[in-house]
Design a protein around this motif. Sequence first.
Motif, mmCIF file in Angstrom:
data_model
loop_
_atom_site.group_PDB
_atom_site.id
_atom_site.type_symbol
_atom_site.label_atom_id
_atom_site.label_comp_id
_atom_site.label_asym_id
_atom_site.label_seq_id
_atom_site.Cartn_x
_atom_site.Cartn_y
_atom_site.Cartn_z
ATOM 1 N N GLU A 150 0.824 -1.211 0.000
ATOM 2 C CA GLU A 150 0.000 0.000 0.000
ATOM 3 C C GLU A 150 0.857 1.261 0.000
ATOM 4 N N HIS A 151 2.178 1.096 0.049
ATOM 5 C CA HIS A 151 3.066 2.242 -0.094
ATOM 6 C C HIS A 151 3.252 2.509 -1.587
ATOM 7 N N PRO A 152 2.730 3.610 -2.104
ATOM 8 C CA PRO A 152 2.685 3.822 -3.562
ATOM 9 C C PRO A 152 4.038 3.867 -4.252
ATOM 10 N N THR A 153 5.097 4.255 -3.538
ATOM 11 C CA THR A 153 6.394 4.387 -4.201
ATOM 12 C C THR A 153 7.092 3.045 -4.411
ATOM 13 N N THR A 154 6.491 1.954 -3.961
ATOM 14 C CA THR A 154 7.088 0.630 -4.196
ATOM 15 C C THR A 154 6.293 -0.193 -5.205
ATOM 16 N N SER A 155 5.175 0.336 -5.662
ATOM 17 C CA SER A 155 4.242 -0.470 -6.452
ATOM 18 C C SER A 155 4.688 -0.723 -7.887
ATOM 19 N N THR A 156 5.585 0.088 -8.427
ATOM 20 C CA THR A 156 6.071 -0.105 -9.792
ATOM 21 C C THR A 156 7.590 -0.009 -9.783
ATOM 22 N N ASN A 157 8.242 -1.169 -9.853
ATOM 23 C CA ASN A 157 9.689 -1.225 -9.713
ATOM 24 C C ASN A 157 10.279 -2.006 -10.885
ATOM 25 N N LEU A 158 10.947 -1.304 -11.778
ATOM 26 C CA LEU A 158 11.468 -1.925 -12.997
ATOM 27 C C LEU A 158 12.645 -2.867 -12.735
ATOM 28 N N GLN A 159 13.192 -2.822 -11.533
ATOM 29 C CA GLN A 159 14.288 -3.730 -11.205
ATOM 30 C C GLN A 159 13.829 -5.185 -11.111
ATOM 31 N N ILE A 160 12.507 -5.383 -11.125
ATOM 32 C CA ILE A 160 11.976 -6.742 -11.076
ATOM 33 C C ILE A 160 12.279 -7.502 -12.368
ATOM 34 N N PHE A 161 12.632 -6.786 -13.439
ATOM 35 C CA PHE A 161 13.028 -7.468 -14.671
ATOM 36 C C PHE A 161 14.440 -8.054 -14.553
ATOM 37 N N ILE A 162 15.206 -7.558 -13.589
ATOM 38 C CA ILE A 162 16.546 -8.102 -13.342
ATOM 39 C C ILE A 162 16.476 -9.177 -12.259
ATOM 40 N N LEU A 163 15.920 -8.811 -11.120
ATOM 41 C CA LEU A 163 15.666 -9.785 -10.060
ATOM 42 C C LEU A 163 14.250 -10.307 -10.265
ATOM 43 N N CYS A 164 14.104 -11.216 -11.194
ATOM 44 C CA CYS A 164 12.780 -11.660 -11.634
ATOM 45 C C CYS A 164 12.388 -12.954 -10.917
ATOM 46 N N PRO A 165 11.222 -12.986 -10.269
ATOM 47 C CA PRO A 165 10.794 -14.219 -9.601
ATOM 48 C C PRO A 165 10.598 -15.386 -10.560
ATOM 49 N N LEU A 166 10.370 -15.090 -11.860
ATOM 50 C CA LEU A 166 10.245 -16.162 -12.852
ATOM 51 C C LEU A 166 11.544 -16.946 -13.025
ATOM 52 N N ASN A 167 12.642 -16.375 -12.543
ATOM 53 C CA ASN A 167 13.915 -17.090 -12.629
ATOM 54 C C ASN A 167 13.881 -18.411 -11.857
ATOM 55 N N LEU A 168 13.037 -18.477 -10.839
ATOM 56 C CA LEU A 168 12.894 -19.739 -10.100
ATOM 57 C C LEU A 168 12.306 -20.818 -11.010
ATOM 58 N N TYR A 169 11.321 -20.424 -11.813
ATOM 59 C CA TYR A 169 10.731 -21.370 -12.766
ATOM 60 C C TYR A 169 11.774 -21.824 -13.784
ATOM 61 N N TRP A 170 12.575 -20.849 -14.305
ATOM 62 C CA TRP A 170 13.557 -21.195 -15.325
ATOM 63 C C TRP A 170 14.688 -22.046 -14.759
ATOM 64 N N ALA A 171 14.982 -21.892 -13.482
ATOM 65 C CA ALA A 171 15.991 -22.752 -12.858
ATOM 66 C C ALA A 171 15.531 -24.208 -12.881
ATOM 67 N N ILE A 172 14.267 -24.419 -12.540
ATOM 68 C CA ILE A 172 13.706 -25.775 -12.576
ATOM 69 C C ILE A 172 13.637 -26.282 -14.016
ATOM 70 N N TYR A 173 13.274 -25.384 -14.936
ATOM 71 C CA TYR A 173 13.188 -25.725 -16.365
ATOM 72 C C TYR A 173 14.537 -26.214 -16.888
ATOM 73 N N ILE A 174 15.600 -25.523 -16.492
ATOM 74 C CA ILE A 174 16.939 -25.894 -16.951
ATOM 75 C C ILE A 174 17.373 -27.221 -16.349
ATOM 76 N N ILE A 175 17.038 -27.427 -15.066
ATOM 77 C CA ILE A 175 17.382 -28.704 -14.426
ATOM 78 C C ILE A 175 16.721 -29.871 -15.159
ATOM 79 N N LYS A 176 15.480 -29.679 -15.572
ATOM 80 C CA LYS A 176 14.739 -30.762 -16.235
ATOM 81 C C LYS A 176 15.160 -30.953 -17.684
ATOM 82 N N ASN A 177 15.652 -29.897 -18.335
ATOM 83 C CA ASN A 177 15.941 -29.969 -19.770
ATOM 84 C C ASN A 177 17.415 -29.739 -20.080
ATOM 85 N N LYS A 178 18.294 -30.128 -19.162
ATOM 86 C CA LYS A 178 19.706 -29.810 -19.343
ATOM 87 C C LYS A 178 20.342 -30.517 -20.538
ATOM 88 N N ARG A 179 19.689 -31.541 -21.084
ATOM 89 C CA ARG A 179 20.239 -32.206 -22.267
ATOM 90 C C ARG A 179 19.501 -31.809 -23.540
#
Length: 286
Positions: free
Chosen positions: A203-232
């Motif tokens: 609810e703090h408005p100055t934190t609601s839109t943060n472009l640094q999330i494209f660098i520290l992206c939570p989707l990276n957790l999904y891609w880590a698992i994706y790479i583990i499963k598809n490493k070959r």
Amino acid sequence: SQVTQQEINLTPEEKGQLLKALQDNYANARVYRYNYFYNNCTTKARDIILKSVNGKIVYKNGIDKSVSFRDLIHGCNANYSWASFGNDLLLGFKADMQTTREEQQFLPDNLMRNFGQAKIVSADGSSRPLVKNTEIIVRGNDYAIAGKTKVTPQFVFITLLILIAAIVVAEFKTKKRFLWVDILLLLTSGLAGLILFVMLFSEHPTTSTNLQIFILCPLNLYWAIYIIKNKRNERKLRKAWTFLSIMLCIGLSGRLIQVYAEGMPLLALSLLLKNCCNLYATRKND
């Protein structure tokens, strides 16, 4: 620390109004949504005082509208690089917008300085200083201001960039892929990205839109698992690296809109360098 007292120049009637406002606040507003910029302990006190004054508050000096919330915070933690890094990491681009005088008064020193130069203009045109007297009632002890630490965020991320570059060179020379490095980087950045993701709903408005999330992206957790499963499976891995590289490029371009935490562009370059190496290594199977 030093304590400075300002005696507000109120009439007997205004003092009665101030007392009633304080009583009303105690009865009805003891619990409220705290906001460090817009509704904190300093702005609450200011609002109650101004509500109790019979007249208009006129400030003496102009204001530098180019100052942002982030600039004001940097003025308070200039000697504490990691505290500054934490603040800048959580604050989005709304913290870089221009501020009004009233918004800058969330800092007690700014409010004290503004009040000390202000006057109350009554309806009949008469005026009087808002502050009758200012005095220091507790003098601060002399102490050394913390010096800047040598291990700054910039130093850490420069070291990381050099380390990633060395790993990339090693991969080319040995013709081996160190996927464990990629997985470690993705897991670490993804976990940090979860914090930024949660802050988007704050609810703090100055934190609601943060472009640094494209660098520290939570989707990276999904891609880590994706790479583990598809490493070959080089074809599937190439899709993963392409997606991650696009996200990092978006993150780097966001630096033109928002002030990033110290070293964040270097982190993005480190991740992008590793991804480009992976894209090159999988090109033959595209």
